[in-house]
Write a protein that holds these residues in place. Sequence first.
Motif, PDB file in Angstrom:
ATOM      1  N   ILE A 215       0.831  -1.201   0.000  1.00 31.26           N
ATOM      2  CA  ILE A 215       0.000   0.000   0.000  1.00 31.26           C
ATOM      3  C   ILE A 215       0.866   1.251   0.000  1.00 31.26           C
ATOM      4  O   ILE A 215       1.681   1.463   0.904  1.00 31.26           O
ATOM      5  CB  ILE A 215      -0.940   0.025   1.231  1.00 31.26           C
ATOM      6  N   ALA A 216       0.689   2.094  -1.005  1.00 31.44           N
ATOM      7  CA  ALA A 216       1.379   3.381  -1.082  1.00 31.44           C
ATOM      8  C   ALA A 216       0.399   4.482  -0.703  1.00 31.44           C
ATOM      9  O   ALA A 216      -0.676   4.606  -1.304  1.00 31.44           O
ATOM     10  CB  ALA A 216       1.920   3.615  -2.486  1.00 31.44           C
ATOM     11  N   ASN A 263       2.824  -2.895  13.186  1.00 29.25           N
ATOM     12  CA  ASN A 263       1.657  -3.656  13.654  1.00 29.25           C
ATOM     13  C   ASN A 263       1.192  -4.717  12.662  1.00 29.25           C
ATOM     14  O   ASN A 263       0.537  -5.694  13.062  1.00 29.25           O
ATOM     15  CB  ASN A 263       0.493  -2.704  13.961  1.00 29.25           C
ATOM     16  N   PHE A 264       1.503  -4.514  11.391  1.00 25.41           N
ATOM     17  CA  PHE A 264       1.084  -5.472  10.355  1.00 25.41           C
ATOM     18  C   PHE A 264       2.309  -5.911   9.550  1.00 25.41           C
ATOM     19  O   PHE A 264       2.499  -5.489   8.404  1.00 25.41           O
ATOM     20  CB  PHE A 264       0.040  -4.845   9.431  1.00 25.41           C
ATOM     21  N   PRO A 265       3.161  -6.746  10.141  1.00 15.03           N
ATOM     22  CA  PRO A 265       4.420  -7.131   9.486  1.00 15.03           C
ATOM     23  C   PRO A 265       4.234  -7.884   8.179  1.00 15.03           C
ATOM     24  O   PRO A 265       5.169  -7.955   7.373  1.00 15.03           O
ATOM     25  CB  PRO A 265       5.110  -8.010  10.543  1.00 15.03           C
ATOM     26  N   GLN A 266       3.053  -8.435   7.943  1.00 14.12           N
ATOM     27  CA  GLN A 266       2.804  -9.117   6.672  1.00 14.12           C
ATOM     28  C   GLN A 266       2.592  -8.138   5.524  1.00 14.12           C
ATOM     29  O   GLN A 266       2.623  -8.532   4.361  1.00 14.12           O
ATOM     30  CB  GLN A 266       1.581 -10.035   6.797  1.00 14.12           C
ATOM     31  N   ALA A 267       2.375  -6.878   5.861  1.00 15.78           N
ATOM     32  CA  ALA A 267       2.118  -5.860   4.850  1.00 15.78           C
ATOM     33  C   ALA A 267       3.287  -4.895   4.746  1.00 15.78           C
ATOM     34  O   ALA A 267       4.157  -4.832   5.627  1.00 15.78           O
ATOM     35  CB  ALA A 267       0.845  -5.097   5.183  1.00 15.78           C
ATOM     36  N   LYS A 268       3.317  -4.144   3.655  1.00 18.85           N
ATOM     37  CA  LYS A 268       4.300  -3.082   3.458  1.00 18.85           C
ATOM     38  C   LYS A 268       3.538  -1.807   3.112  1.00 18.85           C
ATOM     39  O   LYS A 268       2.874  -1.725   2.080  1.00 18.85           O
ATOM     40  CB  LYS A 268       5.270  -3.441   2.327  1.00 18.85           C
ATOM     41  N   PHE A 269       3.627  -0.826   4.001  1.00 15.94           N
ATOM     42  CA  PHE A 269       3.052   0.500   3.757  1.00 15.94           C
ATOM     43  C   PHE A 269       4.192   1.461   3.449  1.00 15.94           C
ATOM     44  O   PHE A 269       5.264   1.375   4.068  1.00 15.94           O
ATOM     45  CB  PHE A 269       2.296   1.002   4.987  1.00 15.94           C
TER      46      PHE A 269
END
Length: 360
Positions: A215-216, A263-269
């Motif tokens: 997510i950008a 908090n959401f290590p599976q995601a990349k912001f």
Amino acid sequence: MIARVNNVTITTILIILNFIILVHGASKVPCYFIFGDSLLDNGNNNNLNTEAKANYPPYGIDFPNGPTGRFTNGRNMADILGELLGFDNYIPPFASATGREILQGVNYASGSAGIRNETGSHLGNQIFLDLQLQNHHNTILRMVDLVGNRVATNAHLNTCLYIVGIGSNDYINNYLVPKHYSTNSLYTPSQYATLLVQQYAQQLKTLYEDGARKIALFGLSQIGCIPQELQKHNTRKCVDSTNEAIQLFNEKLKSLVTNLNNNFPQAKFTYINMYSISSIMSTYINLNFLNYPCCNVSTTTAEGQCVSGQAPCHLRAAHMFWDNFHPTENGNVIAIMRAYNSFLPSDSYPMDISHLIQSG
């Protein structure tokens, strides 16, 4: 190695193979979803009862299909990024997306929309971010129907690129117009920025829960430098008080990105620093070089947008602004090129989009 093959395993394999067939191509990501406001809208407002629409000339004068609802003369930032990602076709707006094309992505952005539901409502109807997220959830249900399995659908969504560019209208069409909204009298700039980012955090959590993993988030540009603000304050210099309020939001958004990644290590912001990228606007203004809009803008209905049917300027590539709010296609190209491949370290945090799509 699969130790046990059963009907479920075979079915899942067939579903994944079906996905590959449906969304084949040379794009750098298999799918691309867009959320935001008029900087990204490509037609979702066309049939809404609102003054915030751009489906008439001279909008789209340099776009192959003419006026489509894009708030610029040609391609908007979502279009240009789609080309950089390798998509053969522009991502369709939610208003008209049908069939299998939704597997490659949908554009939910809406002119005048904001993080807050009431933002932009004085202009008419708009698809605020909460509603865009609901539309995305409905799209996912349609995808499950196409594919036949929620597990495979989620696996597909996990590989997509998501961009969210919203918040400008929460200032331009909310906080900065006390005639229509009470937020300016209820909150200090710092309190308002905190309120916005807190609501935004919950909305991004919803996006994550619906499968988003790359997510950008586009920060806000130098709104104090847009022609509308200059005219409102009767000045030729950027409005410092507006830019200072914008920076309060951006600083909190950048901190939110850190928190989301923790908090959401599976995601990349990642945070795209549009304030830094748009600094070219203030440079143009300081030089007094073509910092006025390219089209003739309305002072009554749809204030600050192009007057229908009137011819725009000829040297469009030399202008940063198309109307009083939105960049020209040339401005959009500059912004997205720096968002995709950072020109300066400050352009993105912790990575630019080209590295985001390569992340695991």
